[in-house]
Design an enzyme around this catalytic site. Structure first.
Site, PDB file in Angstrom:
ATOM      1  N   LYS A 151       0.442   0.444   6.895  1.00 52.20           N
ATOM      2  CA  LYS A 151       1.126  -0.859   6.972  1.00 52.20           C
ATOM      3  C   LYS A 151       1.825  -1.060   8.313  1.00 52.20           C
ATOM      4  O   LYS A 151       1.634  -2.080   8.990  1.00 52.20           O
ATOM      5  CB  LYS A 151       2.140  -1.007   5.812  1.00 52.20           C
ATOM      6  CG  LYS A 151       1.522  -0.854   4.427  1.00 52.20           C
ATOM      7  CD  LYS A 151       2.546  -0.960   3.327  1.00 52.20           C
ATOM      8  CE  LYS A 151       3.597   0.146   3.346  1.00 52.20           C
ATOM      9  NZ  LYS A 151       3.080   1.516   3.082  1.00 52.20           N
ATOM     10  N   GLY A 168       0.848  -1.196   0.000  1.00 54.23           N
ATOM     11  CA  GLY A 168       0.000   0.000   0.000  1.00 54.23           C
ATOM     12  C   GLY A 168       0.880   1.240   0.000  1.00 54.23           C
ATOM     13  O   GLY A 168       2.086   1.165   0.265  1.00 54.23           O
ATOM     14  N   LEU A 169       0.253   2.359  -0.274  1.00 57.66           N
ATOM     15  CA  LEU A 169       0.968   3.632  -0.368  1.00 57.66           C
ATOM     16  C   LEU A 169       1.627   4.026   0.956  1.00 57.66           C
ATOM     17  O   LEU A 169       1.251   3.513   2.017  1.00 57.66           O
ATOM     18  CB  LEU A 169      -0.024   4.735  -0.760  1.00 57.66           C
ATOM     19  CG  LEU A 169      -0.648   4.633  -2.155  1.00 57.66           C
ATOM     20  CD1 LEU A 169      -1.824   5.605  -2.264  1.00 57.66           C
ATOM     21  CD2 LEU A 169       0.390   4.902  -3.240  1.00 57.66           C
ATOM     22  N   GLY A 207       1.924   5.851   4.173  1.00 54.28           N
ATOM     23  CA  GLY A 207       0.864   6.416   5.017  1.00 54.28           C
ATOM     24  C   GLY A 207      -0.426   5.609   4.986  1.00 54.28           C
ATOM     25  O   GLY A 207      -1.413   5.963   5.649  1.00 54.28           O
ATOM     26  N   ALA A 208      -0.444   4.525   4.240  1.00 58.00           N
ATOM     27  CA  ALA A 208      -1.659   3.705   4.149  1.00 58.00           C
ATOM     28  C   ALA A 208      -1.998   3.077   5.497  1.00 58.00           C
ATOM     29  O   ALA A 208      -3.170   2.890   5.838  1.00 58.00           O
ATOM     30  CB  ALA A 208      -1.487   2.618   3.092  1.00 58.00           C
ATOM     31  N   SER A 240       6.118  -1.890  -1.682  1.00 59.19           N
ATOM     32  CA  SER A 240       6.141  -2.905  -2.765  1.00 59.19           C
ATOM     33  C   SER A 240       5.198  -2.535  -3.910  1.00 59.19           C
ATOM     34  O   SER A 240       4.180  -3.186  -4.117  1.00 59.19           O
ATOM     35  CB  SER A 240       5.888  -4.319  -2.234  1.00 59.19           C
ATOM     36  OG  SER A 240       4.904  -4.402  -1.237  1.00 59.19           O
TER      37      SER A 240
HETATM   38  N1  LIG Z   1      -7.468   2.087  10.368  1.00 65.07           N
HETATM   39  C1  LIG Z   1      -6.203   2.523  10.360  1.00 65.07           C
HETATM   40  N2  LIG Z   1      -5.182   1.633  10.216  1.00 65.07           N
HETATM   41  C2  LIG Z   1      -3.910   2.050  10.194  1.00 65.07           C
HETATM   42  N3  LIG Z   1      -3.516   3.338  10.303  1.00 65.07           N
HETATM   43  C3  LIG Z   1      -4.476   4.272  10.450  1.00 65.07           C
HETATM   44  C4  LIG Z   1      -5.849   3.907  10.475  1.00 65.07           C
HETATM   45  N4  LIG Z   1      -6.573   5.032  10.626  1.00 65.07           N
HETATM   46  C5  LIG Z   1      -5.695   6.036  10.709  1.00 65.07           C
HETATM   47  N5  LIG Z   1      -4.422   5.600  10.608  1.00 65.07           N
HETATM   48  C6  LIG Z   1      -3.225   6.455  10.664  1.00 65.07           C
HETATM   49  O1  LIG Z   1      -2.585   6.387   9.410  1.00 65.07           O
HETATM   50  C7  LIG Z   1      -1.172   6.504   9.577  1.00 65.07           C
HETATM   51  C8  LIG Z   1      -0.505   5.300   8.902  1.00 65.07           C
HETATM   52  O2  LIG Z   1       0.889   5.474   8.932  1.00 65.07           O
HETATM   53  P1  LIG Z   1       1.927   4.276   8.776  1.00 65.07           P
HETATM   54  O3  LIG Z   1       3.260   4.824   9.146  1.00 65.07           O
HETATM   55  O4  LIG Z   1       1.433   3.085   9.489  1.00 65.07           O
HETATM   56  O5  LIG Z   1       1.859   4.011   7.199  1.00 65.07           O
HETATM   57  P2  LIG Z   1       2.783   3.058   6.313  1.00 65.07           P
HETATM   58  O6  LIG Z   1       1.862   2.386   5.386  1.00 65.07           O
HETATM   59  O7  LIG Z   1       3.641   2.219   7.183  1.00 65.07           O
HETATM   60  O8  LIG Z   1       3.645   4.128   5.498  1.00 65.07           O
HETATM   61  P3  LIG Z   1       5.166   4.013   4.959  1.00 65.07           P
HETATM   62  O9  LIG Z   1       5.108   3.217   3.688  1.00 65.07           O
HETATM   63  O10 LIG Z   1       5.548   5.441   4.687  1.00 65.07           O
HETATM   64  O11 LIG Z   1       6.007   3.384   6.012  1.00 65.07           O
HETATM   65  C9  LIG Z   1      -0.904   6.552  11.069  1.00 65.07           C
HETATM   66  O12 LIG Z   1      -0.759   7.898  11.451  1.00 65.07           O
HETATM   67  C10 LIG Z   1      -2.181   5.962  11.657  1.00 65.07           C
HETATM   68  O13 LIG Z   1      -2.459   6.444  12.958  1.00 65.07           O
HETATM   69 MG   LIG Z   2       5.712   2.036   7.423  1.00 67.41          MG
END
Ligand SMILES: Nc1ncnc2c1ncn2[C@@H]1O[C@H](COP(=O)(O)OP(=O)(O)OP(=O)(O)O)[C@@H](O)[C@H]1O
Ligand SMILES: [Mg+2]
Length: 181
Positions: A19, A13-14, A16-17, A87
């Site tokens: 993950k 996923g993107l 901030g998605a 990915s």
């Molecule tokens: N249902 C949800 N599940 C996960 N995260 C959520 C949800 N609702 C809101 N959020 C918020 O979305 C953000 C997700 O950020 P996260 O760092 O987990 O993304 P990521 O996919 O790991 O990004 P990156 O690829 O940049 O590492 C967090 O700030 C989290 O609190």
């Molecule tokens: Mg991450």
């Protein structure tokens, strides 16, 4: 507590998605059930296993192939693995799937670009829009969403716990982990 199987939960996923956030919740639930788990988080992998790699297509593919290689080694010996890297390319994810056979569970963290950008957890989207960061997935670099993922997880209007529960339910149903209690 009970038995578990080796598998790789492949999140895509993107930025901030969600993950990493959802991975943290799933790991905490595994801990409660006495299920071991190894996490290969994109940010952590890029600091060690893939240190020095950049964000060209070639480097991104190399990074993902390394994650797939390690995940396969661990999961085939019975350790559950969670990967949490963007990915972006379908072809390389499918390569990871082929390597794993039936131990591969692709999970699309299906948060829209608009929502990810509104969150902008790391301030990266603003930098990508201004051009300070080139080749940023979803803005100036491709993201190919899965077409046949085992799970599509929505996060809009949901808590991380609710999103993680969808994954835990699936793993229980499929007999990969024991149920809670
Ligand atoms: N249902 C949800 N599940 C996960 N995260 C959520 C949800 N609702 C809101 N959020 C918020 O979305 C953000 C997700 O950020 P996260 O760092 O987990 O993304 P990521 O996919 O790991 O990004 P990156 O690829 O940049 O590492 C967090 O700030 C989290 O609190
Ligand atoms: Mg991450």
């Amino acid at each position: 507590m009970g038995e578990w199987k080796g598998f790789t939960l492949w999140m895509t996923g993107l930025s901030g998605a969600g993950k990493s956030t959802i991975s943290d919740v799933v790991v905490a639930e595994f801990d409660k059930r006495g299920v071991p788990v190894e996490v290969l988080d994109g940010d952590v992998v890029r600091e060690n296993l893939s240190k020095g790699l950049g964000f060209s297509k070639e480097d991104r593919d190399t990074n993902i192939r390394r994650i797939a290689f390690v995940a396969d080694l661990l999961s085939k010996h019975g350790t559950p693995v969670i990967t949490a890297a963007i990915s972006p390319y379908r072809e390389i994810r499918d390569e990871a799937r082929e390597l794993h056979g039936d131990r591969f569970i692709e999970v699309f963290i299906a948060t829209s670009l608009e929502d990810c950008e509104a969150r902008d957890v790391k301030g990266l989207y603003a930098k990508a829009r201004s051009g300070e960061i080139p080749e940023f997935t979803g803005v100036s670099d491709p993201y190919e969403a899965p077409e046949n993922a085992e799970l599509n997880v929505e996060t809009a209007g949901k808590t991380p716990e609710e999103s993680a529960q969808q994954i835990l339910d699936y793993l229980e149903e499929q007999g990969f982990i024991p149920s809670a209690n």
